[in-house]
Design a protein around this motif. Structure first.
Motif, PDB file in Angstrom:
ATOM      1  N   LYS A 148     -32.162  19.338 -19.571  1.00 15.22           N
ATOM      2  CA  LYS A 148     -32.248  17.981 -20.097  1.00 15.22           C
ATOM      3  C   LYS A 148     -31.697  16.993 -19.075  1.00 15.22           C
ATOM      4  CE  LYS A 148     -31.672  15.437 -24.397  1.00 15.22           C
ATOM      5  NZ  LYS A 148     -31.213  15.512 -25.803  1.00 15.22           N
ATOM      6  N   LYS A 155     -37.292   9.395 -18.228  1.00 16.57           N
ATOM      7  CA  LYS A 155     -37.711   9.890 -19.538  1.00 16.57           C
ATOM      8  C   LYS A 155     -38.241  11.309 -19.369  1.00 16.57           C
ATOM      9  CE  LYS A 155     -40.053   7.289 -22.313  1.00 16.57           C
ATOM     10  NZ  LYS A 155     -41.105   6.413 -22.888  1.00 16.57           N
ATOM     11  N   SER A 156     -38.286  12.061 -20.458  1.00 20.12           N
ATOM     12  CA  SER A 156     -38.817  13.416 -20.377  1.00 20.12           C
ATOM     13  C   SER A 156     -39.549  13.788 -21.658  1.00 20.12           C
ATOM     14  CB  SER A 156     -37.694  14.429 -20.105  1.00 20.12           C
ATOM     15  OG  SER A 156     -36.714  14.373 -21.119  1.00 20.12           O
ATOM     16  N   VAL A 157     -40.502  14.721 -21.506  1.00 27.70           N
ATOM     17  CA  VAL A 157     -41.290  15.231 -22.623  1.00 27.70           C
ATOM     18  C   VAL A 157     -41.280  16.754 -22.536  1.00 27.70           C
ATOM     19  CG1 VAL A 157     -43.565  15.318 -23.714  1.00 27.70           C
ATOM     20  CG2 VAL A 157     -42.796  13.209 -22.604  1.00 27.70           C
ATOM     21  N   VAL A 158     -40.878  17.420 -23.614  1.00 28.18           N
ATOM     22  CA  VAL A 158     -40.902  18.884 -23.642  1.00 28.18           C
ATOM     23  C   VAL A 158     -42.348  19.340 -23.838  1.00 28.18           C
ATOM     24  CG1 VAL A 158     -40.103  20.964 -24.820  1.00 28.18           C
ATOM     25  CG2 VAL A 158     -38.581  18.982 -24.611  1.00 28.18           C
ATOM     26  N   ARG A 161     -41.979  25.945 -24.626  1.00 26.04           N
ATOM     27  CA  ARG A 161     -40.755  26.671 -24.966  1.00 26.04           C
ATOM     28  C   ARG A 161     -40.893  28.110 -24.476  1.00 26.04           C
ATOM     29  NH1 ARG A 161     -40.893  23.907 -30.173  1.00 26.04           N
ATOM     30  NH2 ARG A 161     -42.111  25.677 -30.936  1.00 26.04           N
ATOM     31  N   LYS A 266     -36.619  25.200 -22.283  1.00 25.59           N
ATOM     32  CA  LYS A 266     -37.553  24.119 -22.599  1.00 25.59           C
ATOM     33  C   LYS A 266     -38.035  23.506 -21.290  1.00 25.59           C
ATOM     34  CE  LYS A 266     -35.840  22.794 -27.175  1.00 25.59           C
ATOM     35  NZ  LYS A 266     -35.274  21.701 -27.992  1.00 25.59           N
ATOM     36  N   ARG A 268     -39.875  20.645 -19.264  1.00 26.85           N
ATOM     37  CA  ARG A 268     -40.058  19.211 -19.470  1.00 26.85           C
ATOM     38  C   ARG A 268     -40.827  18.562 -18.332  1.00 26.85           C
ATOM     39  NH1 ARG A 268     -35.064  21.028 -21.157  1.00 26.85           N
ATOM     40  NH2 ARG A 268     -34.227  20.129 -23.093  1.00 26.85           N
ATOM     41  N   GLN A 302     -43.357  16.915 -26.919  1.00 32.26           N
ATOM     42  CA  GLN A 302     -42.240  16.388 -27.706  1.00 32.26           C
ATOM     43  C   GLN A 302     -41.400  15.449 -26.854  1.00 32.26           C
ATOM     44  OE1 GLN A 302     -38.690  18.972 -28.893  1.00 32.26           O
ATOM     45  NE2 GLN A 302     -39.881  18.940 -30.785  1.00 32.26           N
ATOM     46  N   GLU A 304     -38.472  13.245 -25.600  1.00 31.66           N
ATOM     47  CA  GLU A 304     -37.038  13.388 -25.888  1.00 31.66           C
ATOM     48  C   GLU A 304     -36.337  12.045 -26.011  1.00 31.66           C
ATOM     49  OE1 GLU A 304     -35.366  17.497 -24.452  1.00 31.66           O
ATOM     50  OE2 GLU A 304     -36.029  16.338 -22.711  1.00 31.66           O
ATOM     51  N   ARG A 305     -36.776  11.082 -25.240  1.00 33.34           N
ATOM     52  CA  ARG A 305     -36.162   9.761 -25.342  1.00 33.34           C
ATOM     53  C   ARG A 305     -36.991   8.773 -24.551  1.00 33.34           C
ATOM     54  NH1 ARG A 305     -30.869   9.899 -21.354  1.00 33.34           N
ATOM     55  NH2 ARG A 305     -31.956  10.534 -19.479  1.00 33.34           N
TER      56      ARG A 305
END
Length: 305
Positions: A148, A155-158, A161, A266, A268, A302, A304-305
């Motif tokens: 993370k 910014k990041s996107v998962v 998994r 995860k 990203r 997904q 994350e922020r």
């Protein structure tokens, strides 16, 4: 100062001499010297140690080198962004990833090529720990990491998994165990990745906390080398699941899980928060999102922020 001055300055710094820089830029050495002298006058500091013939940078030169590269990267980004306004096919996708995270890219890059066949794709191999710096320096536009990111500018996107699993030769006594206890590993020899990572630190800390010996007698630089060494019956290894899927399917390696080391990874995609992404990069994020909806399972999209 102008961009040409900065480009000349960086060329002298890279080449290590004024004469080599002159040949690189198809200019005379006096012209190069005059450009550097004018830049030094504007800055008010010497940029090169004139007592050396190797073009050694002064402290002021080292500071300017970092900012000059950022400015030239911005110029490249600006020209690329303007050109892409015409049509997506002329774009360029630049991604930073290490050896393992490249594997997560391959299925999505395949779909991306179908959608944007004329876009140039450049996956730059870099250490995962350097991806945030590369993004902020604008050397890359997208980066893949398995941790993370805490920089507020990013910014990041998962997108996936994964999990870490133990692999060994199929004839190893533990090959049929399925689920292992960490105490069963105290006498085993491990083939480890010699690149520092949060997961390596977690494994070491877990063995220490459980008072179980960890024998990392072999450390290798790549996952491919580790897999081949394990296949030679030279020890066990803890690797990302996606990196050993094919070998396990072919029966070249066997796998097992250790309940104390059930670490999820995860994956990203990271990018700059307040930067306008190129059409090529936005298209890749769209492909990643649609790919997750289509495939499901371990694939997801997904933010994350």
């Amino acid at each position: 100062m102008d961009l040409f001055q900065l480009e000349t300055f960086l060329t002298v710094a890279r080449e290590g001499s004024f004469s080599k820089a002159a040949k690189k830029l198809y200019r005379t050495q006096p012209a190069i010297s005059q450009t550097i002298r004018k830049l030094e006058e504007e800055i008010g500091e010497g940029l090169f140690d004139r007592s050396s013939r190797e073009g050694i940078l002064t402290d002021a030169g080292k500071v300017l080198e970092e900012y000059a590269q950022k400015l030239l990267n911005l110029r490249t980004e600006a020209l690329s962004a303007v050109g892409e306004l015409r049509q997506l096919e002329r774009g360029r996708l630049s991604i930073g990833a290490n050896e393992v995270t490249c594997l997560y890219l391959l299925p999505m890059l395949d779909k991306y090529r179908d959608r944007c066949p004329m876009v140039s794709i450049a996956v730059q191999r870099t250490m995962a720990s350097l991806v945030p710096e590369e993004l902020l320096n604008r050397s890359i536009e997208l980066g893949l990491v398995t941790y993370k990111i805490d920089q507020p500018e990013l910014k990041s996107v998962v997108i996936y998994r994964d999990e870490l699993i133990f692999v060994m030769h199929p004839s190893h006594p533990l090959a049929s165990a399925g689920m292992l206890n960490i105490n069963q590993l105290g006498a085993e020899v491990f083939v480890a990745h010699n690149v520092p990572s949060p997961y390596r630190a977690k494994v070491i800390d877990t063995f220490k906390h459980k008072n179980v010996p960890l024998h990392m007698h072999v450390e290798l630089p790549t996952v491919e080398a580790i897999k081949k060494f394990v296949a030679r019956e030279r020890g066990l290894a803890l690797l990302p699941g996606i990196s050993v899927e094919d070998e396990i399917a072919r029966g070249e390696l066997a796998s097992a899980r250790v309940k104390e080391l059930a670490f999820e990874r995860k994956v990203r995609i990271a990018y700059r928060r307040n930067s306008v992404l190129s059409h090529a990069s936005r298209a890749f994020l769209d492909v990643a999102e649609s790919f997750a909806k289509q495939k499901g399972g371990r694939y997801l999209f997904q933010p994350e922020r």
